[in-house]
Design a protein around this motif. Sequence first.
Motif, short mmCIF file in Angstrom:
data_model
loop_
_atom_site.label_atom_id
_atom_site.label_comp_id
_atom_site.label_asym_id
_atom_site.label_seq_id
_atom_site.Cartn_x
_atom_site.Cartn_y
_atom_site.Cartn_z
N ARG A 132 1.58 5.84 -16.78
CA ARG A 132 1.19 6.09 -15.32
C ARG A 132 -0.20 6.24 -15.12
NH1 ARG A 132 4.60 8.08 -10.54
NH2 ARG A 132 3.33 6.73 -9.52
N LYS A 145 0.13 12.35 -2.23
CA LYS A 145 -0.20 11.38 -1.35
C LYS A 145 0.84 11.49 -0.25
CE LYS A 145 0.31 8.03 -4.48
NZ LYS A 145 0.20 8.89 -5.59
N VAL A 147 4.32 -3.62 -9.79
CA VAL A 147 5.22 -4.88 -9.51
C VAL A 147 4.04 -5.88 -9.05
CG1 VAL A 147 6.84 -5.37 -7.65
CG2 VAL A 147 7.00 -3.11 -9.01
N ARG A 198 -2.70 -0.82 -5.89
CA ARG A 198 -2.81 -0.12 -7.03
C ARG A 198 -3.44 -0.75 -8.19
NH1 ARG A 198 1.77 3.63 -6.13
NH2 ARG A 198 1.45 5.27 -7.51
N ARG A 256 8.87 17.65 -9.62
CA ARG A 256 9.03 17.02 -8.39
C ARG A 256 10.63 17.00 -7.95
NH1 ARG A 256 5.69 12.00 -6.58
NH2 ARG A 256 6.08 10.91 -8.67
N GLY A 312 0.08 4.78 -1.54
CA GLY A 312 0.33 4.39 -2.81
C GLY A 312 0.18 2.84 -3.03
N PHE A 313 -0.96 2.17 -2.17
CA PHE A 313 -1.10 0.73 -2.38
C PHE A 313 -2.51 0.51 -1.81
CE2 PHE A 313 -1.59 -3.54 -0.70
CZ PHE A 313 -1.19 -4.36 -1.80
N ARG A 372 4.55 0.37 -14.73
CA ARG A 372 3.66 -0.86 -14.54
C ARG A 372 3.59 -1.28 -13.05
NH1 ARG A 372 3.01 -4.40 -19.30
NH2 ARG A 372 3.95 -3.23 -21.29
N ARG A 418 11.61 1.08 -4.12
CA ARG A 418 12.79 1.55 -4.46
C ARG A 418 14.03 1.39 -3.72
NH1 ARG A 418 8.91 5.68 -6.06
NH2 ARG A 418 8.80 6.36 -4.14
N ARG A 421 13.71 11.02 -9.50
CA ARG A 421 13.06 9.75 -9.89
C ARG A 421 13.14 9.20 -11.34
NH1 ARG A 421 7.66 9.09 -6.39
NH2 ARG A 421 7.33 8.09 -8.16
O1 LIG Z 1 1.93 -0.89 -4.51
C1 LIG Z 1 2.75 -0.22 -5.48
C2 LIG Z 1 3.60 0.90 -5.45
C3 LIG Z 1 4.43 1.53 -6.59
N1 LIG Z 1 4.38 0.62 -7.44
C4 LIG Z 1 5.52 1.19 -8.76
O2 LIG Z 1 6.14 2.29 -8.13
C5 LIG Z 1 5.95 3.41 -8.96
C6 LIG Z 1 6.28 4.57 -8.07
O3 LIG Z 1 4.96 4.43 -6.97
P1 LIG Z 1 5.00 5.79 -5.79
O4 LIG Z 1 3.80 5.65 -4.91
O5 LIG Z 1 6.25 6.20 -5.24
O6 LIG Z 1 4.74 6.91 -6.99
P2 LIG Z 1 3.80 8.51 -6.56
O7 LIG Z 1 2.33 7.83 -7.06
O8 LIG Z 1 4.03 8.75 -5.44
O9 LIG Z 1 4.40 9.15 -7.84
C7 LIG Z 1 4.63 3.01 -9.64
O10 LIG Z 1 4.25 3.53 -10.68
C8 LIG Z 1 4.63 1.52 -9.85
O11 LIG Z 1 5.53 1.35 -10.76
C9 LIG Z 1 3.96 -0.41 -7.63
O12 LIG Z 1 4.31 -1.39 -8.62
N2 LIG Z 1 3.14 -1.06 -6.66
#
Ligand SMILES: O=c1ccn([C@@H]2O[C@H](COP(=O)(O)OP(=O)(O)O)[C@@H](O)[C@H]2O)c(=O)[nH]1
Length: 241
Positions: free
Chosen positions: A190, A65, A111, A139, A175, A136-137, A109, A88, A179
Motif C-alpha cells: 500500500r 484520515k 479498485v 487514490r 489498528r 481515501g479517494f 491495489r 468493504r 481488516r
Molecule cells: O478509492 C479507493 C479507496 C480504497 N480502495 C481500496 O481499499 C483499501 C483500503 O482503503 P481505506 O481508505 O479504507 O484505507 P485507509 O487508508 O483508511 O487505511 C485500499 O488499500 C484499496 O485497496 C480503493 O481501491 N479505492
Amino acid sequence: MWRRVASFSPFISSTKSSILSQLVPTMKIWESFTTEAPIPVNHGISSKDSTPFITFVLGGPGSGKGTQCAKIVDTYGFKHLSAGDLLRREIARNSEYGSTILDTIKEGRIVPSEVTVRLIRREMELSDNHKFLIDGFPRSEENRISFERIIGAEPNIVLFFDCPEEEMVKRVLNRNQGRVDDNIDTIKKRLKVFEALNLPVVNHYAKKGKLHKIWAVGAEDEIFEQVRPAFAGCEQVISES
Ligand SMILES: O=c1ccn([C@@H]2O[C@H](COP(=O)(O)OP(=O)(O)O)[C@@H](O)[C@H]2O)c(=O)[nH]1
Ligand SMILES: Nc1ncnc2c1ncn2[C@@H]1O[C@H](COP(=O)(O)OP(=O)(O)O)[C@@H](O)[C@H]1O
Ligand SMILES: [Mg+2]
C-alpha cells in the motif's frame, strides 16, 4: 477505461475486472455489482437545490484520515463517505463481484475507478446533505479524472494528512479493526501504491491551490486544530443546509 489504465500500472486491479469489461458493457457490470435498487433518472446531485461542497481527504494508510473525518463531521456536519468503507460494504453484502474487491484490497491495489465512483455517486445522490467529505479517494490520477467526468465536479477543498511511513506502519499494525489489509505485507504494498499513484493526485491539487497539507503526527485534537483553518473561508457555504 479500466483496460487502458490497467495496462500501464501494476498497482491497479486488472485481472478479473479487465476480463469482465471485455465481456459486457460497464453499466452491465455495475448493475450486477450492487444489490441496491437503481436510482430514478431524475434524482441526482445536479437536480439538488444547492451545489455540492466537496472535500477530498487524502493521506497514506494509517495517516489518520478516518479519525479526523469523524471530528470534521461533528464540527461541520459533513456527510462522510469513506471509499474504503463503501468497498468493504460491497464485500460484506456478498455482491457478485465482492470477491474481486476483496482480492484487490488484500493486495493493496486500487479498485477500478468506475466501481468506486459509482458507489460514491450513489451515496451523494441519496443524501440530503450537500457537504461531502470523501475519505481515501481519489487514490490515483485515473480515479480523479473519472470522478470529475462522472460527477461533473471538482473538490472545493483537499486535505492531505502528511505522516512518516514508520508512524503509518505502526498505526496500521495496531489498528485492531480486523481488516484484511492491516498486515505488514499489505501495508508495504500500500505504501508503494500510495507513493506511485496517490502522491501525483496530491501534487495536482497543490498546483491548483486547493491543497491543505497537515502534519499528521501528534495528538488527535492538535491535528484537528490544523484542520480548522482549511474551512475558515467557507463557513458561510458549509453552514447552509
Ligand atoms: O478509492 C479507493 C479507496 C480504497 N480502495 C481500496 O481499499 C483499501 C483500503 O482503503 P481505506 O481508505 O479504507 O484505507 P485507509 O487508508 O483508511 O487505511 C485500499 O488499500 C484499496 O485497496 C480503493 O481501491 N479505492
Ligand atoms: N494522531 C494520532 N496519533 C496516534 N494514533 C492515531 C492518530 N490518529 C489516528 N490514530 C490511530 O491510527 C490508526 C489509523 O487511523 P485511521 O483514522 O484509521 O487512519 P486512515 O483512515 O488514514 O487509515 C487508528 O487505530 C487510529 O486510532
Ligand atoms: Mg481510513
